[in-house]
Design an enzyme around this catalytic site. Sequence first.
Site, mmCIF file in Angstrom:
data_model
loop_
_atom_site.group_PDB
_atom_site.id
_atom_site.type_symbol
_atom_site.label_atom_id
_atom_site.label_comp_id
_atom_site.label_asym_id
_atom_site.label_seq_id
_atom_site.Cartn_x
_atom_site.Cartn_y
_atom_site.Cartn_z
ATOM 1 N N GLY A 1 0.625 -1.157 -0.146
ATOM 2 C CA GLY A 1 0.088 0.036 -0.141
ATOM 3 C C GLY A 1 0.899 1.207 0.066
ATOM 4 N N GLU A 2 1.924 1.163 0.425
ATOM 5 C CA GLU A 2 2.903 2.507 0.775
ATOM 6 C C GLU A 2 3.922 2.585 -0.208
ATOM 7 O OE1 GLU A 2 2.154 3.531 5.134
ATOM 8 O OE2 GLU A 2 1.850 1.522 4.783
HETATM 9 MO MO1 MOS Z 1 -0.846 4.116 6.492
HETATM 10 S S1 MOS Z 1 0.233 6.099 6.707
HETATM 11 O O1 MOS Z 1 0.305 3.142 7.599
HETATM 12 O O2 MOS Z 1 -2.407 3.979 6.815
#
Ligand code: MOS
Length: 684
Positions: free
Chosen positions: A648-649
């Site tokens: 996701g990141e």
């Molecule tokens: Mo993410 S910034 O760990 O939701």
Amino acid sequence: MTATVPGAVGAALARLEGPEKVTGAARYAAEYRQEDVAYGWIVHSPVPRGRLNAVLADPAADALAVLWHGNAPRLEPADDPELDVLQSDRISYRGQPVALVVAATLEEARRAAQVVQLDIAAEEHDTVLRADHPGLYTPEKVNPAFPADTSQGDIEAALRDAPFTVDVTYRTPALHNNAMEPHATIARWDGDDLVLFDSNQHPSGIAAAVGTVFGLPPERVHVVTEHVGGGFGSKGSARPNAVLAALAAKVVGRPVKVVLPRQAMFSLVGYRTPTIQRIRLGAGPDGVLNAIDHVAIEQTSRLYEFAEQTTVATRHMYAAANRRTGHRLVRLDMPTPRWMRAPGEAPGMVGLECAIDELAEKLDLDPIELRIRNEPPVEPESGTPFTSRHFVQCLREGAERFGWAGRDPRPRQRREGDWWIGTGVAGAIYPTMAQPSAARARDLGDGSFEVSIAAADIGTGARTILAQIAADALGVPVERVRIRIGDSTLPKASVAGGSSGSASWGWAVTGACRELRDSGRAEAVFDSTEQVNQQEKDGRHAFGAHFAEVRVDAVTGEVRVSRLFGMYAAGRILNPRTARSQFLGGMIMGMGMALHEEGVLDPDMGQWVNHDLAEYHIPAHADVESIDAEWLDEQDEKINPMGSKGIGEIGIVGSPAAIVNAVWHATGIRVRDLPVRLDKLLAS
Ligand code: MOS
């Protein structure tokens, strides 16, 4: 019993709730119909620091209640002081909720809030982060629990002796989370039990946090979070809207809805701290690093210490015998910074990966080759082996697919019409984490199964992926699995954050489904706490490489990203369709970080002046020309039962640096304070 069905994991399954979302049937927090609902409108502090003496409400306004610290019910102290709403006269930042107006309609609430008079004794305030701030200190830990400083060897001596050095300061601005769905809560009391329809990333956590302030155990707070329109970290913990709605509902004896208007997102939900990062690198003529020094200066608030782990990624990227990383914080009269997609890694890797590019220029060495020459055999600071690390393969394979070969390393060489053209590269890293969670699997007796966990799908595809994981663990086709998530009364789950959702929840779901299958019982519950806590903490990361091609208008300074490409090694990809969307979303957000996004502070007002999406710029469709993500088929048996790493990141880690480096390659200009605006390119 062995699975005879072709595996669901790895299939490009469309989001299970997709039809509901596109037809408008999916309900978000503010959309639940509640009998007799009232509306809360927040009155924000107009000053960054001071005391609120009184709130004078217009008796002619149609308010059911005007709550402030002078009349609000007392709350139990929260772990997060920002949830102690309307409890004190102290004003700690501009935008802080100082009153809540409740009315029968939204319009009446807003109107009454507009005419509320605040008697405030304002005080001198301090809102500007600077490298020579006298209040800078070293926090004890940085998020979530890393040492603030690390040091190995003799960094000063190594830098002094290094034939090639870089000593640069990079700055990143405050950045603001703006999920499509703003934070929203409807609170309803059923006797002494609380029901919250709330937009968040962690129903179990919100139940616990809101329960604490009302003196209720978590099981007495029912949080419903079926669909969430984005979070990016800003919905990872309960925000003031949840407590305000519950408080107001208690006072007026009706359900109360509090939805943050877009402007309030700039003060109430956290933001990415601005950073000032000094990076020093020392290398031999062969490009082998002997020294890496990276210290970040960042801010927190008066209310709460939020210490972003900006330079922690630097501890894991490149080998060097002498190294130092550190963090300095200052408390300002500002809102508390909080999580925003890859908090720490995203800004920190701007500093490191741009500095590496500057070193490559000095060495006259290809920036990919420079990175490859500094590949560490084990995690550089801890000495722990990586469960898997395919960074070099990402660089090589990515370079191949992007078409890096034959690149003229010199800047300002390629011109087509009015456009300077350049390409850039940067590395990416993101830790692979898993948190304890529990899940329940039920055999419904008709050949179908129900799997439940209090997870939140914030748009990532979590619901779909969990169905795939469950199907394979049960050995049945995915159509026979019904997933229930988004409700705090389901088995307790960890936060949809830290790119850890699939790993954490998937672990629990796998456990519950295997147990159901192996035991032959009709129901099985699995709690992963013990297994998860046995994990080795170090050496677990996903890697990637980002490649950018930009063109910069020689006359206007306009920057266009003609191509953006990410090559990842992130373990097993559970669903290529939703994964691709995560990678691309992260990269586009990275483009925003490089070129568009910037919270502009008015120091006199202590306020972000561009607190809406008209003036806080984000990439639009037209800004994205060609974008793509690919991944290696990485096997990692050690990481977790799925062999998956978080995705996701990582897309926002390094992609900004690749663009900034490409801008240099196009123009010969190093912009060291983000975003790269056209005025910074035209000035030189
Ligand atoms: Mo993410 S910034 O760990 O939701």
